[in-house]
Design a protein around this motif. Structure first.
Motif, short mmCIF file in Angstrom:
data_model
loop_
_atom_site.label_atom_id
_atom_site.label_comp_id
_atom_site.label_asym_id
_atom_site.label_seq_id
_atom_site.Cartn_x
_atom_site.Cartn_y
_atom_site.Cartn_z
N HIS A 128 -16.71 -33.10 -38.26
CA HIS A 128 -16.61 -34.36 -39.01
C HIS A 128 -15.70 -35.34 -38.28
N LYS A 129 -14.59 -34.88 -37.75
CA LYS A 129 -13.67 -35.77 -37.06
C LYS A 129 -14.30 -36.33 -35.80
N VAL A 130 -15.00 -35.46 -35.06
CA VAL A 130 -15.66 -35.94 -33.83
C VAL A 130 -16.68 -37.01 -34.16
N ASN A 131 -17.48 -36.78 -35.20
CA ASN A 131 -18.50 -37.76 -35.58
C ASN A 131 -17.87 -39.07 -36.04
N ALA A 132 -16.76 -38.97 -36.78
CA ALA A 132 -16.08 -40.18 -37.23
C ALA A 132 -15.52 -40.96 -36.05
N GLU B 297 -6.89 -34.35 -44.39
CA GLU B 297 -7.02 -32.95 -44.04
C GLU B 297 -7.95 -32.79 -42.84
N VAL B 298 -9.00 -33.62 -42.79
CA VAL B 298 -9.92 -33.56 -41.66
C VAL B 298 -9.16 -33.89 -40.38
N ALA B 299 -8.32 -34.93 -40.44
CA ALA B 299 -7.55 -35.33 -39.28
C ALA B 299 -6.60 -34.21 -38.86
N ALA B 300 -5.97 -33.63 -39.84
CA ALA B 300 -5.02 -32.57 -39.52
C ALA B 300 -5.72 -31.40 -38.88
N MET B 301 -6.86 -31.03 -39.42
CA MET B 301 -7.60 -29.90 -38.86
C MET B 301 -8.06 -30.22 -37.46
N GLY B 302 -8.42 -31.47 -37.23
CA GLY B 302 -8.86 -31.86 -35.90
C GLY B 302 -7.74 -31.81 -34.89
N ASP B 303 -6.52 -31.98 -35.33
CA ASP B 303 -5.37 -31.92 -34.44
C ASP B 303 -4.90 -30.49 -34.21
N GLU C 287 -11.44 -45.01 -38.22
CA GLU C 287 -10.07 -44.52 -38.15
C GLU C 287 -9.80 -43.67 -39.39
N ILE C 288 -9.28 -42.48 -39.17
CA ILE C 288 -9.05 -41.55 -40.27
C ILE C 288 -7.56 -41.54 -40.61
N PRO C 289 -7.17 -42.04 -41.80
CA PRO C 289 -5.76 -42.04 -42.17
C PRO C 289 -5.27 -40.65 -42.55
N ARG C 290 -3.97 -40.45 -42.38
CA ARG C 290 -3.36 -39.17 -42.79
C ARG C 290 -3.26 -39.14 -44.31
N SER C 291 -3.41 -37.94 -44.89
CA SER C 291 -3.27 -37.81 -46.34
C SER C 291 -1.80 -37.87 -46.71
#
Length: 481
Positions: free
Chosen positions: A448-452, A472-478, A458-462
């Motif tokens: 999901h993060k790659v596709n975004a 959470e998606v951003a965190a998992m991607g990191d 831009e995916i904000p932090r929760s």
């Protein structure tokens, strides 16, 4: 003073044991020995009456003589009327003088003089046992006996001008509350309220605001008295924690503000016994290894090698040897004024009985955990009945199963205790499925993060407490799982 169940003679010498203590608690300790151990009744009461006559507490002296009569010691039951009359008159004169001086100090409005006058009056109530209650007025009970000393010490608060004054006052409040608790236990009353007072004042003692070198001396007393209060209330896990964290400086601490708690209330050897029993009854095997045998509390255990040995035997799964070691000192610990007190006011079971029962239950549970099934005969031979556990093994096991303390089934027909069967194959499959689902979820979040990112989003932090979302998606991607 109620007479409880008889005990065999202890392993210690009574005179040498009594020399470890002083103050108002010593006669109460000896009275407890007399009520619980008939072979030592005469010796302990003789010592207690002699100690009472060296002081000014006429009420305590008369109670000890009355106790001697209940125990059939006719030569000790008759009080010395001349001493009683003379001491009682002297106490009244001294009380009148102190009250007159305090009134004069209050008229002059000199705070330091009022504080010292209030302290002298409180100390007088402490050494004389306080005024007698008025039987026609039930409310007088709150201002009679050691309660009078506690309240008089409390009135010093408004006239304390330095943190040291507050610390000295709080220290005396702790001691008075302990005396009130022990006195209530021995007269058949409830000591819960008094132990709450010990807890409250011990907490204040730890934050007295005095200089660091003085606080270092106050903290061990505060922690140790907190443990005794928890023990008196039956909160054994909290008591174990307090005793374990009592600084080693408690040993040979000496008088602080005129009070040597190591002799007045509990010695370092007592702390070792209290802490060892409470820890053994409430902590797991690994906690005993890490926090008791391997922690700072080991300094205290070195003073009581048999307690250290019992804990070591339990941690090495030698349960019968552990219980046998404890049983040898059952009388010694039952004669202690705190351990030997009734768990419930007016009840027969003492704290040491309850602690031994908890240790036995833990030992049975740990022993059974190594087997799929054990015969009751084998279990009974490994854990024979003792002074504190005289029920049949079948009844004991059923009680543990019913209360949820033992996860097992009892085959009463064949006399076998059976462990619940677990499907290992199903458990392994369930764990593998859970791991696969977690891996799949992680990969989907990263995708999901790659596709975004490819879409220019831009995916904000929760935010904290914002729940699960794109953050959470951003965190998992990191790579944060």
């Amino acid at each position: 003073m109620a007479v409880n169940g008889a005990l065999p003679p202890p392993t210690f010498d009574l005179d040498a044991w009594a020399n470890n203590y002083e103050g108002a608690l010593l006669p109460l300790r000896l009275a407890h020995v007399a009520t619980r151990c008939p072979p030592l009744a005469r010796q302990s009461l003789t010592t207690a009456i002699s100690a009472a006559k060296t002081g000014k507490n006429v009420q305590l002296y008369m109670r000890l003589c009355e106790l001697a009569g209940h125990l059939g010691l006719d030569d000790l039951r008759t009080p010395d009327e001349a001493w009683v009359s003379k001491q009682d008159e002297g106490n009244k004169r001294e009380l009148s003088r102190l009250e007159g001086e305090l009134r004069g100090y209050k008229n002059n409005l000199i705070r330091e003089s009022i504080r010292m006058g209030q302290e002298d009056l409180a100390q007088h109530h402490l050494v004389t046992g306080g005024p007698l209650p008025d039987l026609s007025n039930p409310q007088s009970l709150s201002t009679a006996g050691y309660n009078a000393a506690y309240q008089a010490f409390g009135k010093m608060r408004d006239y304390c001008t330095t943190p040291t004054h507050m610390a000295a006052m709080t220290l005396r409040l702790v001691y008075s509350a302990v005396l009130m608790a022990v006195n209530a236990q021995q007269t058949g009353g409830s000591a819960m309220h008094h132990f709450n007072s010990v807890l409250a004042n011990a907490s204040r003692l730890r934050t007295a605001g005095v200089k660091e070198e003085e606080q270092v001396k106050l903290t061990p007393i505060a922690i140790a008295m907190t443990g005794i209060a928890h023990l008196g209330q039956g909160n054994y896990r909290d008591a174990a924690a307090s005793f374990r964290y009592t600084p080693a400086e408690y040993n040979n601490l000496g008088p602080i503000h005129g009070a040597d708690f190591g002799r007045l209330v509990a010695s370092a050897n007592d702390i070792a016994i209290y802490g060892g029993l409470c820890s053994l009854a409430t902590l797991s095997r690994q906690e005993l290894i890490d926090k008791v045998l391997g922690g700072t509390f080991r300094v205290f255990l070195e003073l009581e090698p048999h307690m250290r040995k019992a804990i070591s035997l339990y941690t090495t799964a030698k349960y019968q040897a552990c219980l046998d070691t404890l049983q040898r000192y059952y009388s010694d610990w039952s004669l202690d004024v705190f351990l030997g007190a009734a768990v419930i006011a007016g009840g027969n079971g003492s704290h040491v009985d309850r602690l031994f029962a908890l240790i036995r239950e833990k030992s049975i549970t740990a022993y059974f955990s190594s087997f799929s099934e054990v015969s009751l005969a084998s279990l009974a031979s490994t854990f024979p009945p003792t002074t504190y556990a005289q029920t049949a093994m079948e009844d004991e096991v059923l009680s543990m199963i019913d209360s949820g303390r033992l996860d097992a089934r009892l085959d009463a027909l064949n006399g076998v205790l059976i462990a619940p069967k677990s499907d290992v194959r199903a458990a392994v499959h369930a764990e593998a499925k859970r791991a696969a689902e977690e891996v799949e979820r992680t990969l989907l979040l990263r995708l999901h993060k790659v596709n975004a990112a490819l879409a220019g989003l831009e995916i904000p932090r929760s935010k904290a407490g914002g729940g699960v979302g794109w953050g959470e998606v951003a965190a998992m991607g990191d790579g944060v799982y």
